[in-house]
Scaffold this active site. Structure first.
Site, short mmCIF file in Angstrom:
data_model
loop_
_atom_site.label_atom_id
_atom_site.label_comp_id
_atom_site.label_asym_id
_atom_site.label_seq_id
_atom_site.Cartn_x
_atom_site.Cartn_y
_atom_site.Cartn_z
N GLY A 154 5.04 4.43 -8.98
CA GLY A 154 5.65 3.11 -9.24
C GLY A 154 4.61 2.00 -9.15
N HIS A 155 3.79 2.04 -8.09
CA HIS A 155 2.72 1.02 -7.94
C HIS A 155 1.73 1.10 -9.11
CE1 HIS A 155 3.71 1.55 -3.51
NE2 HIS A 155 3.78 0.24 -3.64
N LYS A 180 13.00 -2.46 -8.28
CA LYS A 180 13.78 -1.79 -7.25
C LYS A 180 14.16 -2.81 -6.18
CE LYS A 180 12.05 0.98 -4.13
NZ LYS A 180 12.49 0.31 -2.88
N GLY A 223 0.79 -1.23 0.00
CA GLY A 223 0.00 0.00 0.00
C GLY A 223 0.82 1.27 0.00
N GLN A 274 14.33 -9.33 -4.09
CA GLN A 274 13.00 -9.90 -3.86
C GLN A 274 12.47 -10.56 -5.15
OE1 GLN A 274 9.63 -8.03 -1.56
NE2 GLN A 274 9.04 -7.32 -3.57
O1 PAF Z 1 7.40 -5.38 -2.24
C1 PAF Z 1 6.51 -5.34 -1.36
O2 PAF Z 1 5.76 -4.39 -1.24
C2 PAF Z 1 6.36 -6.53 -0.41
O3 PAF Z 1 7.60 -7.07 -0.10
C3 PAF Z 1 5.40 -7.62 -0.95
C4 PAF Z 1 5.94 -8.26 -2.22
C5 PAF Z 1 4.04 -7.01 -1.23
C6 PAF Z 1 5.23 -8.72 0.08
O4 PAF Z 1 4.71 -8.24 1.27
#
Ligand code: PAF
Length: 290
Positions: free
Chosen positions: A36-37, A149, A31, A153
């Protein structure tokens, strides 16, 4: 756009969509949306018939003393922003539904989680892979979109999906930058004006590295030392790591080549920021991202 809270309602919606032969793209988020989102949501919309955005501040990926309690939250604003994109569902599960008191499971990806951010934040990636695995099982997406970024991950999630044979296509979106080059992040809201201008040392370091690579500098040790000097000119900025790694294995590289990624993590005041670049991407590409 519909907002769904219960896990079972989310799964029923997905089952119906899948039964009708349509596809789903998921954008997992915590959130506090920024441009970017929104770009991730647009990319998701171009991939599948339906877009689900999950919004869940995942306690499992925060270590003791990290920013879980002050992580920025604004559900109403986020819902408005998602509504303006091609988002069908904003999935907002509760903490107690995601992690009941009996919850004991963890999804672990070994090896590539031992380096970079994983070294500094020992339980972080187990928290990320566990929540993403849960989201995949609840939402059953065909595609999932993540920002580059959080380069480590993205690599960890790709590896998890491959190793566990999930039939989900993982798609990375290039880093989205502010006009002055700072990588967009919900955590940028923690920065004072002065800290924000110091945080630009990350992008300056990236530009320097790319220019030096273009000039023929391939010695990772030398380049890292030059970057350390650039960052050190900013008081109040401390370095967590400066690394040159292989884009797939994340193992450290001595010689920079077309598979190399420069990954940086610094603390500006109390805020931890990360950034990275693919060394072989042309300068045009980084300017386009920027
Ligand atoms: O990148 C993020 O915002 C978080 O690490 C994710 C992938 C939503 C997991 O909680």
């Amino acid at each position: 756009m519909q907002i769904i809270h219960p896990l079972a309602d989310m799964t029923s919606w997905s089952r119906e969509i899948i039964a009708s032969g349509k596809t789903i793209a998921l954008v997992p988020t915590m959130g506090y949306f920024h441009e970017g989102h929104l770009r991730l949501m647009r990319l998701a919309g171009s991939l599948a018939d339906h877009v689900v955005v999950s919004l869940f501040v995942n306690s499992l990926q925060f270590g003791p003393g990290e920013d879980l309690s002050r992580y920025p939250r604004d559900l109403d604003k986020d819902a408005g922003l998602a509504e303006n994109e091609k988002v069908d569902i904003l999935f907002v599960p509760s903490d107690k539904d995601m992690y009941s008191p009996e919850f004991n499971a963890r999804v672990l990806v070994d090896g590539i989680t031992d380096t970079l951010c994983g070294k500094q934040r020992p339980h972080h990636f187990a928290g990320v892979t566990t929540v993403v695995a849960k989201l995949f099982n609840i939402i059953k997406p065909h595609y999932a979109v993540f920002g580059q970024k959080d380069f480590q991950q993205l690599s960890v999630i790709r590896k998890m999906v491959r190793d566990l044979n999930w039939d989900i296509t993982i798609v990375g979106h290039p880093i989205v930058r502010e006009d002055d080059g700072l990588a967009m992040s919900s955590r940028n809201t923690y920065l004072s004006d002065e800290e924000r201008s110091r945080a630009l040392c990350l992008f300056n370091a990236i530009r320097h590295a790319k220019a030096r690579f273009a000039e023929g500098v391939v010695d990772a040790k030398r380049l890292k030392s030059e970057i350390r000097d650039i960052i050190a000119t900013n008081s109040g900025v401390s370095i967590d790591y400066i690394s040159v790694v292989d884009k797939d294995t994340l193992s450290a590289k001595k010689e920079i080549d077309s598979r190399s990624v420069l990954a940086l993590a610094v603390r500006v005041g109390g805020t931890r920021l990360i950034d990275n670049c693919f060394m072989a991407s042309d300068t045009e590409a980084i300017n386009r991202q920027w």
